[in-house]
Design an enzyme around this catalytic site. Structure first.
Site, PDB file in Angstrom:
ATOM      1  N   ASN A 114      11.215 -45.414 -26.275  1.00 54.42           N
ATOM      2  CA  ASN A 114      11.289 -45.590 -24.823  1.00 54.42           C
ATOM      3  C   ASN A 114      12.606 -45.042 -24.269  1.00 54.42           C
ATOM      4  O   ASN A 114      13.202 -45.617 -23.376  1.00 54.42           O
ATOM      5  CB  ASN A 114      11.140 -47.094 -24.494  1.00 54.42           C
ATOM      6  CG  ASN A 114      11.081 -47.371 -23.010  1.00 54.42           C
ATOM      7  OD1 ASN A 114      10.375 -46.698 -22.279  1.00 54.42           O
ATOM      8  ND2 ASN A 114      11.848 -48.350 -22.552  1.00 54.42           N
ATOM      9  N   GLY A 115      13.060 -43.920 -24.845  1.00 55.55           N
ATOM     10  CA  GLY A 115      14.360 -43.392 -24.428  1.00 55.55           C
ATOM     11  C   GLY A 115      14.297 -42.355 -23.327  1.00 55.55           C
ATOM     12  O   GLY A 115      15.311 -41.962 -22.770  1.00 55.55           O
ATOM     13  N   GLY A 116      13.064 -41.903 -22.983  1.00 51.68           N
ATOM     14  CA  GLY A 116      12.932 -40.758 -22.074  1.00 51.68           C
ATOM     15  C   GLY A 116      12.818 -41.135 -20.609  1.00 51.68           C
ATOM     16  O   GLY A 116      12.282 -42.185 -20.257  1.00 51.68           O
ATOM     17  N   GLN A 190      19.243 -46.876 -28.608  1.00 54.35           N
ATOM     18  CA  GLN A 190      19.565 -45.685 -29.379  1.00 54.35           C
ATOM     19  C   GLN A 190      21.065 -45.446 -29.307  1.00 54.35           C
ATOM     20  O   GLN A 190      21.730 -45.900 -28.376  1.00 54.35           O
ATOM     21  CB  GLN A 190      18.891 -44.494 -28.689  1.00 54.35           C
ATOM     22  CG  GLN A 190      17.894 -43.770 -29.527  1.00 54.35           C
ATOM     23  CD  GLN A 190      17.242 -42.658 -28.732  1.00 54.35           C
ATOM     24  OE1 GLN A 190      16.742 -42.880 -27.646  1.00 54.35           O
ATOM     25  NE2 GLN A 190      17.244 -41.476 -29.282  1.00 54.35           N
ATOM     26  N   GLY A 222      17.869 -37.949 -30.246  1.00 55.47           N
ATOM     27  CA  GLY A 222      16.527 -37.755 -30.800  1.00 55.47           C
ATOM     28  C   GLY A 222      16.012 -39.020 -31.470  1.00 55.47           C
ATOM     29  O   GLY A 222      16.781 -39.915 -31.816  1.00 55.47           O
ATOM     30  N   HIS A 223      14.690 -39.079 -31.690  1.00 49.93           N
ATOM     31  CA  HIS A 223      14.123 -40.334 -32.211  1.00 49.93           C
ATOM     32  C   HIS A 223      14.392 -40.570 -33.693  1.00 49.93           C
ATOM     33  O   HIS A 223      14.133 -41.656 -34.205  1.00 49.93           O
ATOM     34  CB  HIS A 223      12.637 -40.477 -31.879  1.00 49.93           C
ATOM     35  CG  HIS A 223      11.820 -39.229 -32.029  1.00 49.93           C
ATOM     36  ND1 HIS A 223      11.770 -38.511 -33.201  1.00 49.93           N
ATOM     37  CD2 HIS A 223      11.012 -38.585 -31.142  1.00 49.93           C
ATOM     38  CE1 HIS A 223      10.945 -37.483 -33.034  1.00 49.93           C
ATOM     39  NE2 HIS A 223      10.490 -37.489 -31.805  1.00 49.93           N
ATOM     40  N   ILE A 252       5.946 -43.817 -26.351  1.00 55.60           N
ATOM     41  CA  ILE A 252       5.311 -44.711 -25.367  1.00 55.60           C
ATOM     42  C   ILE A 252       4.371 -43.949 -24.444  1.00 55.60           C
ATOM     43  O   ILE A 252       3.469 -44.527 -23.848  1.00 55.60           O
ATOM     44  CB  ILE A 252       6.368 -45.524 -24.563  1.00 55.60           C
ATOM     45  CG1 ILE A 252       5.700 -46.753 -23.938  1.00 55.60           C
ATOM     46  CG2 ILE A 252       7.087 -44.643 -23.532  1.00 55.60           C
ATOM     47  CD1 ILE A 252       6.623 -47.888 -23.615  1.00 55.60           C
ATOM     48  N   ASP A 253       4.530 -42.623 -24.359  1.00 57.49           N
ATOM     49  CA  ASP A 253       3.634 -41.848 -23.487  1.00 57.49           C
ATOM     50  C   ASP A 253       2.382 -41.346 -24.214  1.00 57.49           C
ATOM     51  O   ASP A 253       1.586 -40.610 -23.648  1.00 57.49           O
ATOM     52  CB  ASP A 253       4.372 -40.688 -22.808  1.00 57.49           C
ATOM     53  CG  ASP A 253       4.896 -39.654 -23.787  1.00 57.49           C
ATOM     54  OD1 ASP A 253       4.597 -39.740 -24.994  1.00 57.49           O
ATOM     55  OD2 ASP A 253       5.616 -38.731 -23.342  1.00 57.49           O
ATOM     56  N   LYS A 396       2.390 -35.773 -20.818  1.00 57.52           N
ATOM     57  CA  LYS A 396       3.666 -35.072 -20.626  1.00 57.52           C
ATOM     58  C   LYS A 396       3.760 -34.442 -19.234  1.00 57.52           C
ATOM     59  O   LYS A 396       4.838 -34.151 -18.750  1.00 57.52           O
ATOM     60  CB  LYS A 396       3.835 -33.954 -21.670  1.00 57.52           C
ATOM     61  CG  LYS A 396       3.744 -34.413 -23.127  1.00 57.52           C
ATOM     62  CD  LYS A 396       4.948 -35.235 -23.531  1.00 57.52           C
ATOM     63  CE  LYS A 396       4.909 -35.651 -24.995  1.00 57.52           C
ATOM     64  NZ  LYS A 396       5.926 -36.669 -25.314  1.00 57.52           N
TER      65      LYS A 396
END
Length: 508
Positions: A114-116, A190, A222-223, A252-253, A396
């Site tokens: 959920n970082g984006g 993160q 990055g993940h 999450i998307d 996206k």
């Protein structure tokens, strides 16, 4: 004799160059460490402790970045994975489910990346807070899915969100609305790494604050950072102490990434000596997925190969659907105990992704990143499972949004399921032009989402709007040239049509 001396002098020169390069690397590392200490000195003690942990991870990444001497894979050593290492989903599902599914679920934790931010779709704040279906956001749908599992099986599957410094504050505010839902929600952050100047290879930030221009000096790496930041947060140990054994990680998307009981059962029923520590869900490639990472056999281990690692001469081969037939969905099932072991042994090894960026002021920087799936080679008895395409439904763009908002899918307990009325199991190819890029603009262009049950391909370009109850079938191409506008009237049915020019129905 002359040949021997010449050879010797070349060898000595080569050795001298290697020594010189090593000296330069050491000097750069020393400079970097000094700059990081200066940055730490600009912060409060609480912030300093968090940043110091982050910087330890960054130092390790930077050290490895300086050591890299060419491609991370030798093309000639790449082999196709053995048949047993990538199992068809149908074979796993055919085994059925035991009566004690709840026992397996109680060992599971769902982790969402959920970082984006939603900036690419014209939205402010975390992407997970964009409405995607019936006013439900990505986060709403995730909570509904897990709550449904917990109520159905009387279990306690928690949700963990890996936030970034970009999304943490807004996400935590919204979490209050789920207080009375039957899902325990945890978050961890993160790491925050410094962007480095492309020329000097030193941080561009002058202090640890996130104000003004300095904000651009930092990035979430990055993940692949999930392993270190999860471990450092203390949450990993906390969940292990509660009897949790596996995490199911996904973006999450990706609305197709729901908890699959057959895959979970496959994990937990393995005998202890053969426990699978890592499962990567892969699916068959189409032309749209040619850049997606794929699984290969390399040095006797299953390994993720990303397009960035491929030598230029072999890029077309990598994109070939005939040679590399599958790609990584980034739906991963990973053993918590194995993550703990690898972190404590400092044995987590992921290829470095060098991501060049240009800041608003024109300064060229690089950020060093890693991908979560790249760690597959570090885990024991890793496995790929070739899953149906329905488990990969990422949103996206607004073109993807049109699909998930349409009658192509029905929504139940947070899960999207393709309509049985759709004759083909594949989704239509939708390409909306730049007038539709931002979610708000996109929404104003549709009075209602068209019926696309029988659509194969849709391309829309220019100033185009759709009235209510429009139906699109087969291949539909709508192009409004610059200065023109096309309004598709309410109730229209377009089947295998090309519409261009100027079309406006006026009310009178």
């Amino acid at each position: 004799m002359a040949v021997y001396v010449e050879g010797l002098s070349k060898a000595l020169a080569g050795r001298g160059m290697a020594q010189f390069q090593e000296m330069m690397r050491q000097q750069l590392e020393s400079l970097m460490h000094a700059e990081l200490e200066k940055l730490l000195d600009t912060s409060t003690s609480a912030e300093k402790e968090v940043s110091r942990k982050d910087f330890e991870g960054f130092k390790n990444l930077f050290h490895r970045f300086l050591q890299v001497k060419g491609p991370s894979v030798e093309w000639i050593k790449i082999q196709r994975p053995p048949e047993y290492s990538i199992q068809p989903y149908d074979r796993i599902a055919a085994r059925g489910l035991p009566d004690n599914v709840a026992d397996s679920l109680n060992k599971l934790v769902v982790v969402k990346l959920n970082g984006g931010l939603g900036t690419s779709m014209g939205c402010k704040g975390p992407k997970s807070l964009i409405s995607v279906r019936n006013e439900n956001t990505f986060l709403d749908l995730t909570v509904q899915q897990i709550e449904h599992l917990n109520k159905t099986y009387n279990t306690d599957v928690p949700l963990v969100l890996m936030n970034s410094f970009n999304t943490d504050e807004d996400t935590k505010k919204i979490l209050q609305k789920y207080t009375h839902h039957r899902v325990k929600i945890h978050t961890f952050n993160q790491s925050r790494y410094p962007r480095i100047n492309k020329e000097s290879l030193l941080p561009v930030s002058t202090n640890l604050t996130m104000n003004g221009q300095n904000t651009e000096g930092w990035y979430p790496p990055g993940h692949g950072d999930i392993y270190a930041s999860f471990y450092n947060s203390g949450l990993l140990d906390q969940l292990i102490a509660q009897g949790k054994e596996y995490i199911f990680v996904s973006n999450i998307d990706n609305l197709g990434a729901t908890v699959d009981l057959h895959i979970l059962q496959h994990l937990v029923q393995q005998p202890n000596g053969k426990r699978c520590e890592f499962i990567m869900e892969v699916t068959d490639k189409t032309r749209a997925d040619v850049k997606g990472g794929t699984l290969i056999q390399y040095d006797g281990k299953l390994r993720l190969l990303e397009i960035a690692q491929v030598p230029k001469a072999h890029v077309d081969e990598f994109k070939s659907v005939s040679k590399f037939k599958i790609f990584n969905t980034n739906n991963l099932w990973i053993s918590l105990a194995a993550i703990k072991r690898l972190q404590e042994q400092k044995a987590m090894d992921m290829e470095i992704i060098v991501n060049p960026k240009t800041l608003d002021g024109g300064q060229n920087v690089i950020q060093l990143e890693t991908a979560v799936g790249a760690a597959i080679k570090c885990f024991e008895n890793a496995l790929g499972i070739n899953v149906p395409r329905s488990r990969f439904l990422p949103v996206k763009t607004t073109s993807d949004l049109l699909l998930v908002m349409s009658n192509l899918y029905s929504l139940e307990a947070g899960c999207l399921t393709m309509s049985p009325k759709r004759e083909f199991p594949t989704t239509p190819h939708v390409k909306l032009g730049s007038s539709f890029t931002k979610v708000q603009e996109y929404l104003t262009r549709f009075e209602s989402i068209p019926d696309i049950l029988e659509l194969d391909h849709l391309t829309v370009s220019g100033d185009v709007t759709f009235g209510k109850n429009v139906s699109l079938k087969g291949t539909v191409i709508i192009i409004a040239n610059h200065g023109d506008r096309i309004d598709i009237p309410a109730g229209s049915m377009l089947e295998n049509k090309i519409v261009s020019g100027n079309l406006r129905i006026m009310d009178h």
